[in-house]
Design a protein around this motif. Structure first.
Motif, short mmCIF file in Angstrom:
data_model
loop_
_atom_site.label_atom_id
_atom_site.label_comp_id
_atom_site.label_asym_id
_atom_site.label_seq_id
_atom_site.Cartn_x
_atom_site.Cartn_y
_atom_site.Cartn_z
N LYS A 8 0.85 -1.19 0.00
CA LYS A 8 0.00 0.00 0.00
C LYS A 8 0.89 1.23 0.00
O LYS A 8 2.07 1.18 0.42
CB LYS A 8 -0.94 0.00 1.19
N PRO A 9 0.40 2.36 -0.49
CA PRO A 9 1.20 3.59 -0.49
C PRO A 9 1.72 3.90 0.91
O PRO A 9 1.01 3.76 1.91
CB PRO A 9 0.21 4.65 -0.98
N GLY A 10 2.98 4.29 0.95
CA GLY A 10 3.63 4.61 2.21
C GLY A 10 4.46 3.49 2.78
O GLY A 10 5.30 3.71 3.67
N ASP A 11 4.26 2.24 2.32
CA ASP A 11 5.06 1.12 2.81
C ASP A 11 6.53 1.37 2.50
O ASP A 11 6.89 1.77 1.38
CB ASP A 11 4.63 -0.19 2.15
N VAL A 26 6.88 2.89 -1.15
CA VAL A 26 5.88 2.70 -2.19
C VAL A 26 5.09 4.01 -2.32
O VAL A 26 4.43 4.44 -1.37
CB VAL A 26 4.93 1.54 -1.85
N LEU A 27 5.15 4.63 -3.49
CA LEU A 27 4.41 5.86 -3.73
C LEU A 27 2.94 5.57 -4.04
O LEU A 27 2.04 6.20 -3.51
CB LEU A 27 5.03 6.65 -4.88
N ARG A 28 2.74 4.62 -4.95
CA ARG A 28 1.37 4.28 -5.35
C ARG A 28 1.37 2.93 -6.05
O ARG A 28 2.40 2.48 -6.57
CB ARG A 28 0.78 5.36 -6.27
N LEU A 29 0.22 2.30 -6.07
CA LEU A 29 0.02 1.06 -6.81
C LEU A 29 -0.47 1.41 -8.20
O LEU A 29 -1.22 2.38 -8.39
CB LEU A 29 -1.00 0.18 -6.09
N LEU A 30 -0.07 0.61 -9.19
CA LEU A 30 -0.35 0.93 -10.59
C LEU A 30 -1.23 -0.13 -11.22
O LEU A 30 -0.86 -0.77 -12.20
CB LEU A 30 0.97 1.11 -11.36
N ASP A 31 -2.40 -0.36 -10.64
CA ASP A 31 -3.44 -1.21 -11.21
C ASP A 31 -3.05 -2.67 -11.31
O ASP A 31 -3.64 -3.42 -12.10
CB ASP A 31 -3.86 -0.70 -12.60
N HIS A 32 -2.06 -3.09 -10.52
CA HIS A 32 -1.69 -4.51 -10.51
C HIS A 32 -0.89 -4.78 -9.25
O HIS A 32 -0.08 -3.93 -8.84
CB HIS A 32 -0.86 -4.87 -11.75
N PRO A 33 -1.09 -5.94 -8.60
CA PRO A 33 -0.37 -6.20 -7.35
C PRO A 33 1.15 -6.20 -7.48
O PRO A 33 1.85 -6.04 -6.48
CB PRO A 33 -0.88 -7.59 -6.93
N ARG A 34 1.65 -6.41 -8.70
CA ARG A 34 3.10 -6.46 -8.88
C ARG A 34 3.70 -5.15 -9.36
O ARG A 34 4.92 -5.03 -9.41
CB ARG A 34 3.46 -7.54 -9.92
N LEU A 35 2.88 -4.18 -9.73
CA LEU A 35 3.38 -2.98 -10.39
C LEU A 35 3.19 -1.78 -9.47
O LEU A 35 2.07 -1.46 -9.07
CB LEU A 35 2.65 -2.76 -11.72
N ILE A 36 4.31 -1.09 -9.15
CA ILE A 36 4.25 0.04 -8.23
C ILE A 36 5.10 1.20 -8.76
O ILE A 36 5.98 1.02 -9.61
CB ILE A 36 4.75 -0.34 -6.82
N ALA A 37 4.83 2.38 -8.20
CA ALA A 37 5.74 3.52 -8.31
C ALA A 37 6.53 3.56 -7.01
O ALA A 37 5.96 3.48 -5.91
CB ALA A 37 4.97 4.81 -8.53
N SER A 81 9.90 -9.32 -19.72
CA SER A 81 8.83 -10.14 -19.18
C SER A 81 8.59 -9.75 -17.73
O SER A 81 9.53 -9.42 -17.00
CB SER A 81 9.20 -11.62 -19.25
N THR A 82 7.33 -9.81 -17.32
CA THR A 82 6.96 -9.54 -15.93
C THR A 82 6.49 -10.79 -15.21
O THR A 82 6.27 -10.77 -14.00
CB THR A 82 5.84 -8.49 -15.86
N GLY A 83 6.27 -11.87 -15.94
CA GLY A 83 5.74 -13.08 -15.36
C GLY A 83 4.24 -13.13 -15.26
O GLY A 83 3.68 -14.10 -14.76
N ASP A 84 3.57 -12.10 -15.77
CA ASP A 84 2.11 -12.03 -15.69
C ASP A 84 1.57 -11.62 -17.06
O ASP A 84 2.00 -10.61 -17.63
CB ASP A 84 1.70 -11.02 -14.63
N ASP A 85 0.63 -12.39 -17.58
CA ASP A 85 0.12 -12.11 -18.92
C ASP A 85 -0.51 -10.73 -19.03
O ASP A 85 -0.36 -10.04 -20.04
CB ASP A 85 -0.91 -13.17 -19.33
N THR A 86 -1.22 -10.31 -17.98
CA THR A 86 -1.86 -9.00 -18.02
C THR A 86 -0.84 -7.89 -18.08
O THR A 86 -0.98 -6.93 -18.86
CB THR A 86 -2.76 -8.81 -16.78
#
Length: 362
Positions: A108-111, A122-133, A214-219
């Motif tokens: 979550k943001p702030g972690d 962690v600044l923000r989540l980017l619409d996927h559990p593996r992708l962050i700013a 590759s990210t390991g996730d099809d999405t």
């Protein structure tokens, strides 16, 4: 095709499949590349050095192990190293297939994250559990030092031994900005460059922050390539225009070079300077390339973003024939594999004159 499993950039038995402008296929040794270039051509390479972009550490709120793979940034500026896009995994390393890696602990943001000597948030989540700013704490010098001390090259399970940084730097590596190696350039060595010069083939470079393959996730993989900053030198723009004036071909050494050059010319004028490549090249780009006449690249698996870019050079039926020939010939894939040279195929329709007209603006 089978993956290349050892980190040898210039194996003696490396092969090259050549697809000429009439769609004819020719198998050759990769060392024979100069035979397929001619006086007046210009070979353009990506001179980005590869970052040690894999960082192992802890998710401090839970104490769980994580791996952060840096995947994007806003610019190539040396002091712009606080904020990155990143892919995050749970416990494990490259010996596990990327698609089998566990998710990170819930973020979550702030972690805050402890990544060796580095601290990040962690600044923000980017619409996927593996992708962050991600935001690194500290001065730019401290961040660079932490990356150098603690980071490792991003790698995948098909190469079992741990990669050293020198395994993923090309002979022309300069500014460390790539997240994975611009591996088409692995074929370069000083002997080849001397041969090309003696043959009258020009050589120029640009710098492009090559992203993850590759990210390991099809999405997530469907989003690749992410936005990638680049810098196109005025000298390279001038070399391209001189090549055009003399009737030579512009040959991109890799997909990143193609993406940067075509983005820089997207408004009909090839402009020197910084940029961020946001476009995707693929079947919709066939017949509309502004700058690049041919590409030298690795042998990419169908379905990957790198393979998708090849559709800008050739129609699907021809690429299927190429893939069958690569498979039948036992060519090796991935970053330490064999190579292809594909010349841009003619378009079976009237092409507006403006689509090949680029003007000089340095």
């Amino acid at each position: 095709m089978t993956p290349a499993t050892t980190p040898v950039q210039r194996p003696r038995d490396a092969r090259l499949l050549v697809v000429d402008g009439q769609g004819r296929l020719n198998h050759a040794a990769r060392s024979a590349l100069p035979r397929f270039l001619r006086a007046g051509d210009l070979l353009v390479a990506n001179d980005a050095a590869t970052l040690p972009a894999s960082l192992h550490g802890l998710h401090l709120p839970t104490g769980e192990v994580i791996e952060v793979r840096l995947a994007g940034r806003r610019s190539l500026a040396v002091d712009d190293v606080h904020e990155f896009t990143a892919i995050v995994f749970g416990a494990g390393d490259h010996r596990t297939r990327t698609e089998d890696r566990p998710l990170p602990p819930p973020l979550k943001p702030g972690d805050r994250l402890a990544l060796g000597p580095l601290r990040a948030q962690v600044l923000r989540l980017l619409d996927h559990p593996r992708l962050i700013a991600l935001h690194f704490e500290g001065t730019p010098d401290a961040i660079w030092a932490g990356l150098a001390r603690h980071g490792k090259p991003v790698q995948y399970a098909h190469v079992p031994q741990a990669l050293a940084l020198w395994d993923v730097w090309t002979r022309v590596a300069a500014l460390p900005v790539a997240f994975e190696p611009p591996s088409a350039g692995f074929l370069l060595d000083w002997g080849l460059l001397h041969t090309l010069r003696d043959q009258g083939v020009g050589f120029a470079t640009l710098t492009h922050a090559a992203g993850l393959s590759s990210t390991g996730d099809d999405t997530l993989d469907a989003r690749l390539p992410f936005d990638e900053p680049y810098h196109l030198p005025a000298a390279t723009v001038q070399a391209i225009h001189a090549t055009r004036a003399e009737g030579g071909r512009v040959i991109a050494l890799g997909t990143t070079v193609t993406r940067a050059l075509e983005h820089a010319a997207r408004r009909g004028t090839l402009r020197a300077g910084p940029g961020v490549a946001t476009q995707r090249l693929g079947p919709q780009s066939f017949g509309w390339l502004q700058v690049v006449d041919a590409i030298v690249t690795g042998t990419h698996e169908p379905g990957s973003s790198h393979h998708g870019l090849l559709h800008a050079f050739a129609p699907a039926a021809l690429l299927q024939q190429v893939d069958r020939s690569l498979e039948a010939g036992g060519y090796r894939t991935h970053e330490f594999g064999d190579s292809v040279l594909i010349e841009r195929q003619p378009v079976r329709r009237a092409e507006p004159a403006s689509s090949r007209a680029i003007s000089h603006a340095a």
